[in-house]
Each structure stands twice: as C-alpha cells, then as structure tokens.
Design an enzyme around this catalytic site. Structure first.
Site, short mmCIF file in Angstrom:
data_model
loop_
_atom_site.label_atom_id
_atom_site.label_comp_id
_atom_site.label_asym_id
_atom_site.label_seq_id
_atom_site.Cartn_x
_atom_site.Cartn_y
_atom_site.Cartn_z
N SER A 111 24.35 26.63 -15.34
CA SER A 111 24.18 26.58 -13.96
C SER A 111 22.98 25.85 -13.30
O SER A 111 23.13 25.94 -12.06
CB SER A 111 24.22 28.24 -13.56
OG SER A 111 22.89 28.90 -13.97
N THR A 124 30.41 39.12 -7.19
CA THR A 124 31.00 37.88 -6.20
C THR A 124 30.74 36.48 -6.64
O THR A 124 29.47 36.30 -6.82
CB THR A 124 30.90 37.99 -4.66
OG1 THR A 124 29.59 37.76 -4.40
CG2 THR A 124 31.13 39.42 -4.21
N ARG A 136 24.61 36.18 -7.80
CA ARG A 136 24.05 35.09 -7.56
C ARG A 136 22.80 35.59 -6.43
O ARG A 136 23.26 36.48 -5.47
CB ARG A 136 24.70 33.86 -6.97
CG ARG A 136 25.51 33.28 -7.64
CD ARG A 136 24.75 32.18 -8.87
NE ARG A 136 25.37 31.46 -9.70
CZ ARG A 136 25.65 31.88 -10.91
NH1 ARG A 136 25.43 33.04 -11.43
NH2 ARG A 136 26.46 30.91 -11.79
N ASP A 160 19.17 41.03 -11.32
CA ASP A 160 19.09 39.84 -12.28
C ASP A 160 18.99 38.66 -11.67
O ASP A 160 18.61 37.55 -12.45
CB ASP A 160 20.35 40.16 -13.25
CG ASP A 160 20.53 39.11 -14.41
OD1 ASP A 160 19.39 39.04 -15.09
OD2 ASP A 160 21.59 38.28 -14.42
N GLU A 165 15.73 30.81 -7.18
CA GLU A 165 15.41 30.91 -8.54
C GLU A 165 15.00 29.48 -8.81
O GLU A 165 15.68 28.50 -8.31
CB GLU A 165 16.42 31.05 -9.52
CG GLU A 165 16.99 32.55 -9.26
CD GLU A 165 18.02 32.84 -10.37
OE1 GLU A 165 18.72 32.05 -11.08
OE2 GLU A 165 18.92 33.98 -10.17
N HIS A 198 17.73 36.33 -14.78
CA HIS A 198 19.15 35.90 -14.59
C HIS A 198 19.60 35.57 -15.99
O HIS A 198 20.00 34.77 -16.75
CB HIS A 198 19.18 34.42 -13.95
CG HIS A 198 20.76 33.93 -13.49
ND1 HIS A 198 20.87 33.10 -12.61
CD2 HIS A 198 21.71 34.25 -14.24
CE1 HIS A 198 22.08 32.75 -12.66
NE2 HIS A 198 22.72 33.39 -13.45
N GLY A 258 24.20 37.63 -18.47
CA GLY A 258 25.49 37.34 -19.12
C GLY A 258 25.17 36.68 -20.48
O GLY A 258 25.98 36.02 -21.16
N TYR A 259 23.78 36.97 -20.83
CA TYR A 259 23.26 36.19 -21.89
C TYR A 259 23.39 36.71 -23.28
O TYR A 259 22.64 37.03 -24.31
CB TYR A 259 21.70 35.98 -21.74
CG TYR A 259 21.45 34.59 -20.99
CD1 TYR A 259 22.54 33.85 -20.67
CD2 TYR A 259 20.26 34.02 -21.32
CE1 TYR A 259 21.89 32.53 -19.79
CE2 TYR A 259 19.88 32.99 -20.65
CZ TYR A 259 20.90 32.09 -19.99
OH TYR A 259 20.51 30.98 -19.47
N1 LIG Z 1 23.96 37.20 -13.89
C1 LIG Z 1 24.57 36.54 -14.73
O1 LIG Z 1 24.17 36.36 -15.70
C2 LIG Z 1 26.10 36.25 -14.38
C3 LIG Z 1 27.22 36.04 -15.46
C4 LIG Z 1 28.56 35.82 -14.84
C5 LIG Z 1 28.61 35.69 -13.57
N2 LIG Z 1 27.97 35.72 -12.78
C6 LIG Z 1 28.35 35.63 -11.21
O2 LIG Z 1 29.04 36.59 -10.94
C7 LIG Z 1 30.10 35.99 -10.14
C8 LIG Z 1 31.35 36.81 -10.43
O3 LIG Z 1 31.75 36.62 -11.89
P1 LIG Z 1 33.20 36.77 -12.40
O4 LIG Z 1 33.21 36.53 -13.71
O5 LIG Z 1 33.66 38.26 -12.15
O6 LIG Z 1 34.14 35.84 -11.19
P2 LIG Z 1 35.49 36.06 -10.88
O7 LIG Z 1 35.78 34.66 -10.08
O8 LIG Z 1 36.27 36.35 -12.28
O9 LIG Z 1 35.37 37.24 -9.74
C9 LIG Z 1 34.85 37.04 -8.58
C10 LIG Z 1 35.84 38.14 -7.56
O10 LIG Z 1 35.18 37.93 -6.36
C11 LIG Z 1 36.01 38.18 -5.30
N3 LIG Z 1 35.36 37.59 -4.07
C12 LIG Z 1 35.22 36.33 -3.73
N4 LIG Z 1 34.65 36.37 -2.37
C13 LIG Z 1 34.07 37.51 -2.14
C14 LIG Z 1 33.57 38.22 -1.11
N5 LIG Z 1 32.97 37.53 -0.10
N6 LIG Z 1 33.32 39.74 -1.23
C15 LIG Z 1 34.13 40.48 -2.21
N7 LIG Z 1 34.51 39.84 -3.09
C16 LIG Z 1 34.81 38.38 -3.09
C17 LIG Z 1 37.08 37.14 -5.80
O11 LIG Z 1 38.12 37.45 -5.35
C18 LIG Z 1 36.99 37.56 -7.33
O12 LIG Z 1 38.06 38.89 -7.68
C19 LIG Z 1 30.11 34.54 -10.68
O13 LIG Z 1 30.96 33.68 -9.79
C20 LIG Z 1 28.67 34.12 -10.83
O14 LIG Z 1 28.42 33.51 -9.80
C21 LIG Z 1 26.52 35.91 -13.03
O1 LIG Z 2 27.77 32.11 -13.90
C1 LIG Z 2 27.30 32.15 -15.19
O2 LIG Z 2 28.13 32.22 -15.87
C2 LIG Z 2 25.96 33.06 -15.30
O3 LIG Z 2 25.07 33.03 -13.96
C3 LIG Z 2 25.27 32.17 -16.44
O4 LIG Z 2 24.90 33.49 -17.34
C4 LIG Z 2 24.17 31.81 -15.79
O5 LIG Z 2 23.42 31.16 -17.06
P1 LIG Z 2 22.76 29.65 -17.24
O6 LIG Z 2 23.94 28.78 -16.97
O7 LIG Z 2 22.04 29.33 -15.94
O8 LIG Z 2 22.13 29.37 -18.36
#
Ligand SMILES: NC(=O)c1ccc[n+]([C@@H]2O[C@H](COP(=O)([O-])OP(=O)(O)OC[C@H]3O[C@@H](n4cnc5c(N)ncnc54)[C@H](O)[C@@H]3O)[C@@H](O)[C@H]2O)c1
Ligand SMILES: O=C(O)[C@H](O)[C@H](O)COP(=O)(O)O
Length: 375
Positions: A45, A175, A208, A232, A237, A254, A257-258
């Site tokens: 990312s 989201t 995010r 997280d 960032e 962040h 997801g690790y």
């Molecule tokens: N912190 C981390 O390490 C980490 C890890 C995985 C994902 N993420 C983040 O989390 C997000 C979600 O992950 P995911 O795998 O569930 O994605 P996903 O695409 O499977 O699910 C996202 C959901 O959010 C909904 N959505 C879109 N816009 C919206 C809004 N304005 N309000 C409410 N809901 C809305 C979508 O319809 C969908 O159902 C990713 O896009 C990524 O940015 C972060």
């Molecule tokens: O979107 C994702 O899958 C997560 O935010 C992911 O864990 C970010 O990790 P990075 O790619 O920055 O290592």
C-alpha cells in the site's frame, strides 16, 4: 520476464521466480532504473502507482498484495494498457482478530461484558462481514452501515451512519478510502459526528487513516475524556500526529492486517493473477508455505467465558505488543516504517487447535475461527 516486488512481501521471491527474474525494491521509492526493465510490478500500500511512475516503462502488469487499492490510479493503468490485480480479502481475518484483541482488552480494563454492548460496523465487506459473523457467534448485537450494498438492494438490514452513531457503543470502520464520488469516505467521521458519539463510546479505525478526520479527533478527545479510541491507521502516515497518539487508548502502526497468513495470502493472490495473466495459471496451496505456529495445541477446561476467550485470543495475538513500540518511536522519522518492516511474526487464531469439554464449546470456538474439537 523481469519482476519487481516490494521488499516487504513474504514468499514473493519464492513464487515469482517461477516465472522470471525477481528484484526486491523499497516500496516507498521504487528505483526508476529498475522500472525501466520491469515487465511486472508487485507492490504494497505504500507505493503510489500512477501515470508518473509507469509512463515510458515496459511494465505490463501491476499487482498489489493488499485489500485497499486507494494507492493505485486504476484509470491511469487502463490508459497505459497495464493489467491490474489486487488481493481482496487477503487479510480480512487478521483485521477481525486485531479488533477482537483490542475489544477484549478494553472490556477487561473497563469491566464490561461485550454482550452488553452494541457494535456498529461501517463497511460490511470482507472485514466487516467476518467481524459481524464472529460477534454474532458470541451473541453480541451488531448494527450495519454499508450504503453501496444497501443501494444494490442487498437483503441485509443496513442503517445510515448517523443512526449507527446514535445507537452503537462501539463503532468500527472498515470502508475503502474514496476521496470523491457517491460513497466518499474521506473524513466520513468528521468533527460533528465525533461529537455525536454516545457517552463512553469506543471508536476503532483499522481501514484508512483519513476516513476519520484526525485533527478533529484530537480536538474532540481534548474535550471528551469519556471516549476510547483504537487507531491502527493515521492521517497522515507515516508522519502521524504524536499529540493524537498520546490521547488514544490503543495505537498501532498500520499492522492490523499483518498476520503471516494475511500477508502470504496477499502474495499468493497476486502471484496467481500474474501467472494467469501470463497464460500459465499456477494455483498455490497456502498451507504448503506456512510454518507451524509457536503455539499449536491447547486444552481448555470449563466454559468459554469472556475472560477465558480474552486469554485465548491474547495467547495468539495481544495488540499491546504493537502498541508499546509505536508509542516509543512515533516521533522519530522512519520508525513507523521500520516497525512495519521488522514486524514480529503473528499468526491467525486458526493456527491454534483447542481441545475443550464438549461439542457446544468446540462449535462456538470454530465459529470464532479457532481450530477446535471436543475431548
Ligand atoms: N489496517 C489494515 O491493515 C487493513 C487491512 C485490510 C484492509 N484495510 C482497509 O480496510 C478496507 C476494507 O477492507 P475489506 O477487505 O473489508 O474491503 P471490501 O472492499 O471487501 O469491503 C469494503 C466495504 O465497504 C463498503 N463501503 C464502501 N464505501 C462505503 C462508505 N462510504 N460507507 C460505508 N461502507 C462503504 C463497501 O460496499 C464494502 O462492502 C480496505 O479498503 C482497506 O483500505 C486495512
Ligand atoms: O489494504 C491492506 O491490505 C492493508 O492496509 C495492508 O495490510 C497494508 O499493508 P502494507 O501494504 O502497507 O504493507
């Protein structure tokens, strides 16, 4: 074939070398000369993939081993004729387990039962839906907000965000980051909404950083000592607000997801897409890559109470192991990324096999994601 892979992508060399010459590169600054000879680029990312990065290079395929895709300009890739694949859902279980680890910690600290609380889930996709399933398996009430799913006529019962804010004791964000469009999520949680949180509410952001207005959050936390916050992800960032970090209850770099499984799934998903793109599909069995976990079997005697579950969950992953190091180094440039790069191995609950008293407890544990059987 020449393939560039982010240096923080486990198993990438092992897999991608099956189809060519692999070079590992730093994701925040991909060397220009390496791009001039690359056919494929596999990122995480932290790499902004856009016209400026790829124009004039021979890159024909970009893969991101992540669920989020806000770092990728997909229309620029389409214009350049570059194929693209992400890794949807690769680390959803890891994020759910992060949220549980944090909630069980706060529940013990503040002396409440999670079954007495209502959890509002904003974004009910791969992460949010799994979180809902596991909370329901424990009998915890959930409320859901997902306008895109609601607009598609999904049969699930959804509410708008302001209704969730008014009703949820715990509000957790999952989201994508959309900076514009009908489902814009940038600063979805603005100052007015932060002020509207219920007394004593818990706010979690593991999607995010900019989905929550971080400057507004700091202002609100300076006035409202009743709120608890788990962050997280940060805005921005890696140079997060140290003042905000000092005010939040759980702070991590962040890494929600690790898990090793989550990262390995990300790599295998983009490798499979790349091999299919080359016309030589090469499915990978995840289990063949993963080592045995440090703790692999345990016996549980007695019922599965919240305190027992907390100890079991924290045996696999206690979020405090990631909170303390960030607090120590957050003000030092480069350290946020260093913590992420040198991340200590973390496994998913499924890596722990629990033997317990009866089938009822075993099925509850399985619904939560552990591997479990009755004695
Ligand atoms: N912190 C981390 O390490 C980490 C890890 C995985 C994902 N993420 C983040 O989390 C997000 C979600 O992950 P995911 O795998 O569930 O994605 P996903 O695409 O499977 O699910 C996202 C959901 O959010 C909904 N959505 C879109 N816009 C919206 C809004 N304005 N309000 C409410 N809901 C809305 C979508 O319809 C969908 O159902 C990713 O896009 C990524 O940015 C972060
Ligand atoms: O979107 C994702 O899958 C997560 O935010 C992911 O864990 C970010 O990790 P990075 O790619 O920055 O290592």
């Amino acid at each position: 074939m020449k393939i560039l892979v982010d240096e923080n992508m486990p198993y990438a060399r092992e897999l991608f070398s099956r189809s060519g010459e692999v070079t590992a590169v730093p994701g925040r600054s991909i060397p220009e000369d390496a791009l001039q000879h690359a056919d494929g680029l596999m990122v995480r990312s932290v790499t902004k993939v856009n016209q400026a990065l790829l124009a004039g290079t021979p890159v024909k395929f970009v893969g991101t081993a992540t669920a989020g895709t806000d770092h990728i300009d997909e229309s620029a890739l389409a214009q350049l004729g570059v194929a693209f694949s992400a890794a949807p859902g690769c680390n959803a279980i890891a994020v759910v387990e992060y949220v549980f680890s944090a909630l069980l910690l706060l529940a013990e600290r503040d002396g409440f039962a999670l079954t007495d609380r209502t959890v509002g889930i904003v974004g009910v996709g791969n992460v949010g839906a799994r979180l809902q399933q596991r909370l329901q398996a424990l009998g915890i009430r959930t409320l859901l907000c997902d306008p895109p799913r609601a607009d598609r006529g999904d049969s699930e019962s959804f509410q708008d965000l302001d209704s969730l804010i008014g009703a949820a004791d715990i509000l957790t964000f999952h989201t994508p980051l959309y900076k514009e469009g009908p489902y814009r999520s940038w600063h979805l949680m603005d100052e007015a909404r932060l002020q509207a949180l219920k007394p004593g509410a818990i706010l979690i952001n593991a999607c995010r950083g900019p989905v929550v207005d971080n400057a507004a959050l700091l202002r609100v936390l300076q006035q409202r000592r009743d709120l608890s916050v788990v962050l997280d992800v940060w805005e921005p960032e890696p140079a997060l607000s140290v003042a905000l970090l000092a005010r939040v209850d759980i702070a991590t770099a962040h890494i929600a997801g690790y898990t090793l499984e989550g990262k390995a799934r990300g790599t295998t998903q983009v490798y499979e897409a790349w091999s299919a793109y080359l016309g030589k599909p090469d499915p990978v069995a995840l289990d063949s890559l993963l080592p045995v976990a440090d703790f692999s079997t345990i016996e549980l005697h007695g019922p599965l109470e919240q305190s027992t579950l907390k100890r079991l969950v924290h045996l696999v992953y206690d979020v405090r192991r990631d909170d303390a190091p960030l607090r120590k180094v957050a003000a030092i440039p480069g350290e946020f990324d260093r913590l992420r790069k040198n991340y200590q191995e973390r496994r998913e609950w499924s890596s722990l096999h629990v033997t317990c008293d009866n089938e009822h407890i075993a099925s509850q544990l399985r619904a939560l994601g552990f591997s479990a059987a009755a004695r």
